[in-house]
Write a protein that holds these residues in place. Structure first.
Motif, PDB file in Angstrom:
ATOM      1  N   LYS A 161     -10.826  24.776   3.434  1.00 30.84           N
ATOM      2  CA  LYS A 161     -10.424  23.367   3.512  1.00 30.84           C
ATOM      3  C   LYS A 161      -8.938  23.222   3.234  1.00 30.84           C
ATOM      4  O   LYS A 161      -8.238  22.469   3.903  1.00 30.84           O
ATOM      5  CB  LYS A 161     -11.182  22.554   2.453  1.00 30.84           C
ATOM      6  CG  LYS A 161     -12.545  22.094   2.881  1.00 30.84           C
ATOM      7  CD  LYS A 161     -12.996  20.982   1.937  1.00 30.84           C
ATOM      8  CE  LYS A 161     -14.506  20.920   1.868  1.00 30.84           C
ATOM      9  NZ  LYS A 161     -14.976  20.239   0.664  1.00 30.84           N
ATOM     10  N   GLN A 162      -8.469  23.985   2.235  1.00 28.07           N
ATOM     11  CA  GLN A 162      -7.066  23.917   1.842  1.00 28.07           C
ATOM     12  C   GLN A 162      -6.176  24.349   3.009  1.00 28.07           C
ATOM     13  O   GLN A 162      -5.209  23.669   3.344  1.00 28.07           O
ATOM     14  CB  GLN A 162      -6.878  24.851   0.650  1.00 28.07           C
ATOM     15  CG  GLN A 162      -5.738  24.490  -0.251  1.00 28.07           C
ATOM     16  CD  GLN A 162      -5.649  25.493  -1.391  1.00 28.07           C
ATOM     17  OE1 GLN A 162      -6.655  26.011  -1.875  1.00 28.07           O
ATOM     18  NE2 GLN A 162      -4.444  25.778  -1.814  1.00 28.07           N
TER      19      GLN A 162
ATOM     20  N   PRO B  74     -13.666  25.685  -0.298  1.00 30.58           N
ATOM     21  CA  PRO B  74     -12.413  25.004  -0.620  1.00 30.58           C
ATOM     22  C   PRO B  74     -11.175  25.711  -0.078  1.00 30.58           C
ATOM     23  O   PRO B  74     -10.246  25.046   0.387  1.00 30.58           O
ATOM     24  CB  PRO B  74     -12.410  24.991  -2.145  1.00 30.58           C
ATOM     25  CG  PRO B  74     -13.851  24.992  -2.514  1.00 30.58           C
ATOM     26  CD  PRO B  74     -14.535  25.811  -1.464  1.00 30.58           C
TER      27      PRO B  74
ATOM     28  N   ASP C 139     -17.816  24.757   4.866  1.00 28.23           N
ATOM     29  CA  ASP C 139     -16.447  25.212   4.598  1.00 28.23           C
ATOM     30  C   ASP C 139     -16.228  25.351   3.101  1.00 28.23           C
ATOM     31  O   ASP C 139     -16.586  24.461   2.329  1.00 28.23           O
ATOM     32  CB  ASP C 139     -15.437  24.165   5.098  1.00 28.23           C
ATOM     33  CG  ASP C 139     -15.061  24.418   6.538  1.00 28.23           C
ATOM     34  OD1 ASP C 139     -15.508  25.440   7.083  1.00 28.23           O
ATOM     35  OD2 ASP C 139     -14.335  23.585   7.097  1.00 28.23           O
TER      36      ASP C 139
ATOM     37  N   LYS D   3      -6.896  24.315   6.113  1.00 32.68           N
ATOM     38  CA  LYS D   3      -6.988  23.321   7.190  1.00 32.68           C
ATOM     39  C   LYS D   3      -6.085  22.124   6.912  1.00 32.68           C
ATOM     40  O   LYS D   3      -5.473  21.572   7.821  1.00 32.68           O
ATOM     41  CB  LYS D   3      -8.429  22.851   7.354  1.00 32.68           C
ATOM     42  CG  LYS D   3      -9.281  23.846   8.125  1.00 32.68           C
ATOM     43  CD  LYS D   3     -10.647  23.250   8.436  1.00 32.68           C
ATOM     44  CE  LYS D   3     -11.484  24.231   9.244  1.00 32.68           C
ATOM     45  NZ  LYS D   3     -12.890  23.792   9.345  1.00 32.68           N
TER      46      LYS D   3
ATOM     47  N   ALA E 177     -18.856  22.145  -3.073  1.00 28.05           N
ATOM     48  CA  ALA E 177     -18.784  22.205  -1.603  1.00 28.05           C
ATOM     49  C   ALA E 177     -20.120  22.662  -1.034  1.00 28.05           C
ATOM     50  O   ALA E 177     -20.569  22.185   0.003  1.00 28.05           O
ATOM     51  CB  ALA E 177     -17.660  23.147  -1.174  1.00 28.05           C
TER      52      ALA E 177
ATOM     53  N   LEU F 221      -7.284  18.878  -3.406  1.00 26.32           N
ATOM     54  CA  LEU F 221      -8.660  19.330  -3.566  1.00 26.32           C
ATOM     55  C   LEU F 221      -9.062  19.379  -5.023  1.00 26.32           C
ATOM     56  O   LEU F 221     -10.229  19.234  -5.377  1.00 26.32           O
ATOM     57  CB  LEU F 221      -8.824  20.729  -2.976  1.00 26.32           C
ATOM     58  CG  LEU F 221      -9.017  20.782  -1.476  1.00 26.32           C
ATOM     59  CD1 LEU F 221      -9.038  22.214  -1.008  1.00 26.32           C
ATOM     60  CD2 LEU F 221     -10.324  20.101  -1.098  1.00 26.32           C
TER      61      LEU F 221
END
Ligand SMILES: *[C@@H]1O[C@H](CO)[C@@H](O)[C@H](O)[C@H]1NC(C)=O
Ligand SMILES: *[C@@H]1O[C@H](CO)[C@@H](O)[C@H](O)[C@H]1NC(C)=O
Ligand SMILES: *[C@@H]1O[C@H](CO)[C@@H](O)[C@H](O)[C@H]1NC(C)=O
Ligand SMILES: *[C@@H]1O[C@H](CO)[C@@H](O)[C@H](O)[C@H]1NC(C)=O
Ligand SMILES: *[C@@H]1O[C@H](CO)[C@@H](O)[C@H](O)[C@H]1NC(C)=O
Ligand SMILES: *[C@@H]1O[C@H](CO)[C@@H](O)[C@H](O)[C@H]1NC(C)=O
Length: 516
Positions: free
Chosen positions: A340-341, A337, A335, A343, A205, A359
């Motif tokens: 992101k998760q 992970p 961002d 989100k 990322a 992911l």
């Protein structure tokens, strides 16, 4: 903190009776991550995988006398970024040291590393993995990061068994590494593999390392020991150079079993370095690492201390080109992970464990999002197709998401046919099976060729239902007696007669009207 070691099947079957008393296992990791940079840590040579041997070697990389190191700014920034993402304190002053050892692929006779004062310290890494008896519980834990240090990679020795020769390739000599040292907070192979996977996702990322394990960009050493609860830690062994998450988990679990059995038998554990033989599925002592090494650490005389700045300590009139500003890097962190998760869960209403799977599989999240964007189907239903259909197929065939014969576009077309009620869900499964054959047909073509469209004509359906009722009188009697469950049998019959071309909800309505 650690669980009691699971009582794994013993290596020697007749020992099982002894393995009653629990042991606690302790696992610590060191991860070497290759920094994603065009050039090496201290020279301008290019960094490239699988280039012709010795084609990327400068005079400095080959340790010719008189050559001097020049620190690569990009590598420093990558390490700072990684340190920040792992909740570390960044040392504004860090030092370079020489670590001496003799090996054919190390032309200088020493490696430049950061032994005394590394660039980042005292961080943490959270990771989730499946735990519990049936592996059906997601557990989230944290491992402490002791430090991150910058160091050079060595060259490679290639052994030619046929000619009994060893050849040296210096392409990798001097490539920048971040060594991430974790505290021994873990307790089994699965957990260690999850931590490495979490680290890999963070590095990717950030872009600070491509972290491709198959290319040796992420190499893991593991320290493993076992002890009785309440007693001091046992003697540890170190398993070196694991470059796959699966082998890492296997090697650690093997070591735990081996050490437990050894101690159960009244033996003792040697403080030694071992390697994992993936063909045998076990660890073996490494002969060339026998005996205690004295690395004769000394300060690197050709490199001044590495000084970093933050917005407070930044000298006036300096541009970004002249210094590395920690705050500037912090503000630009992408961002992570875990963000992101969260989100994904919020945006699509999917389960946290599903967002984790999205992911965790390279390219799967992009695939999912591409499909969601183009289809009217609810994302909660789309995720079912992605996980049950796409992912299980890819796993069966050992394919990566990129290699999938079904593109996001094709899956979208299929789901839209289903969503517009052109086909039933069982017909959709049939179309999907056809798509996986990779013959280049579109879902619409398959539906047409195989005549899978739902029967839209109400009259036609009513006739079929009537015929089924007439052919299944015993079932009809049951239903009339009040056993409503038998209705499903009739619906199934209609589905069979129409080869899945009827909408079960509609069929149910028609049957109910005709029977009751
Ligand atoms: C890191 O943690 C150690 C031990 O807790 C402490 O002594 C040291 O001051 C910390 N370093 C930084 C830079 O926070
Ligand atoms: C850093 O710490 C925060 C707060 O404790 C935590 O939420 C986050 O997951 C940590 N980062 C990593 C990479 O573990
Ligand atoms: C294992 O432990 C030894 C001794 O404490 C330490 O020097 C080494 O760096 C550790 N290695 C790993 C992989 O944690
Ligand atoms: C094992 O050896 C390493 C160095 O070879 C040393 O740092 C460590 O303390 C030793 N550990 C034990 C438990 O003997
Ligand atoms: C900053 O640079 C400008 C232009 O080069 C110069 O006029 C000014 O005096 C410098 N300020 C300081 C504090 O050095
Ligand atoms: C996939 O890989 C596994 C192990 O790597 C192997 O046992 C299996 O046969 C492979 N399956 C296919 C379809 O190639």
């Amino acid at each position: 903190r650690c669980n009691v070691a699971p009582l794994l099947p013993p290596l020697t079957p007749n020992l099982s009776a002894h393995l009653i008393a629990p042991w606690v296992s302790v696992v610590g990791l060191e991860v070497h991550a290759q920094i994603n940079s065009d050039s090496k840590l201290f020279s301008g040579s290019k960094v490239q995988f699988a280039a012709p041997p010795n084609s990327l070697v400068s005079f400095f990389d080959a340790s010719l006398p008189g050559t001097l190191p020049v620190l690569n700014r990009r590598c420093v920034e990558a390490a700072v970024m990684t340190g920040l993402a792992l909740n570390c304190s960044i040392n504004k002053k860090s030092l370079f040291d020489r670590k001496h050892y003799f090996y054919a692929d190390l032309p200088a006779g020493y490696q430049i590393t950061q032994q005394r004062l590394p660039i980042a310290v005292n961080g943490s890494l959270s990771y989730s993995f499946r735990a519990g008896k049936n592996l059906n519980q997601m557990e989230t834990r944290k491992v402490r990061i002791k430090q991150i240090q910058l160091e050079q990679d060595s060259g490679k020795s290639l052994h030619d068994d046929v000619k009994s020769q060893t050849l040296i390739d210096l392409n990798r000599a001097g490539v920048g590494l971040m060594e991430v040292v974790m505290e021994p907070d873990m307790c089994c192979g699965e957990e260690a593999a999850a931590a490495v996977r979490a680290l890999q996702l963070i590095l990717q990322a950030l872009g600070s390392s491509q972290a491709i394990m198959a290319e040796g960009q992420l190499r893991v050493d593991a320290n493993i020991s076992v002890h009785r609860p309440g007693e001091p830690y046992g003697v540890r062994t170190e398993v070196k150079n694991l470059n796959s998450a699966r082998f890492l988990a296997k090697a650690i679990d093997y070591e735990i079993r081996r050490q437990t059995e050894e101690l159960e038998n009244g033996g003792s554990i040697l403080n030694e370095t071992r390697a994992f033989d993936y063909r045998l599925g076990r660890t073996i002592p490494m002969r060339d690492k026998e005996g205690k090494q004295d690395y004769r650490f000394m300060p690197e005389p050709n490199l001044p201390p590495l000084i970093l700045y933050d917005s407070k300590s930044l000298p006036t009139n300096t541009s970004h080109q002249q210094v590395v500003n920690i705050d500037w890097i912090r503000e630009r962190l992408p961002d992570l992970p875990s963000v992101k998760q969260a989100k994904l869960v919020e945006k699509y209403g999917i389960l946290p464990e599903h967002s984790f799977t999205l992911l965790n599989e390279d390219g799967l999240m992009e695939f999912f999002e591409n499909v969601v964007k183009e289809t009217q189907m609810n994302p909660k239903k789309v995720i079912g197709w992605i996980l049950n259909d796409l992912l299980s197929y890819l796993k069966q065939c050992n394919l990566t998401v990129k290699e999938s014969p079904v593109s996001p576009l094709l899956l979208t077309d299929l789901l839209n046919l289903r969503e517009r009620e052109v086909i039933s869900s069982s017909a959709a499964k049939k179309v999907s099976t056809e798509l996986w054959k990779g013959e280049g047909k579109t879902p619409a073509q398959i539906v047409k060729e195989k005549k899978l469209e739902l029967i839209q004509d109400q009259k036609e359906l009513e006739q079929i239902c009537q015929a089924v009722i007439e052919g299944h009188q015993p079932a009809v009697m049951e239903i009339k007696k009040g056993n409503k469950k038998v209705l499903n049998k009739l619906i199934g019959q209609v589905q069979k007669t129409t080869r899945d071309r009827s909408d079960p909800v509609l069929v149910k309505q028609i049957l109910e009207k005709q029977l009751l």
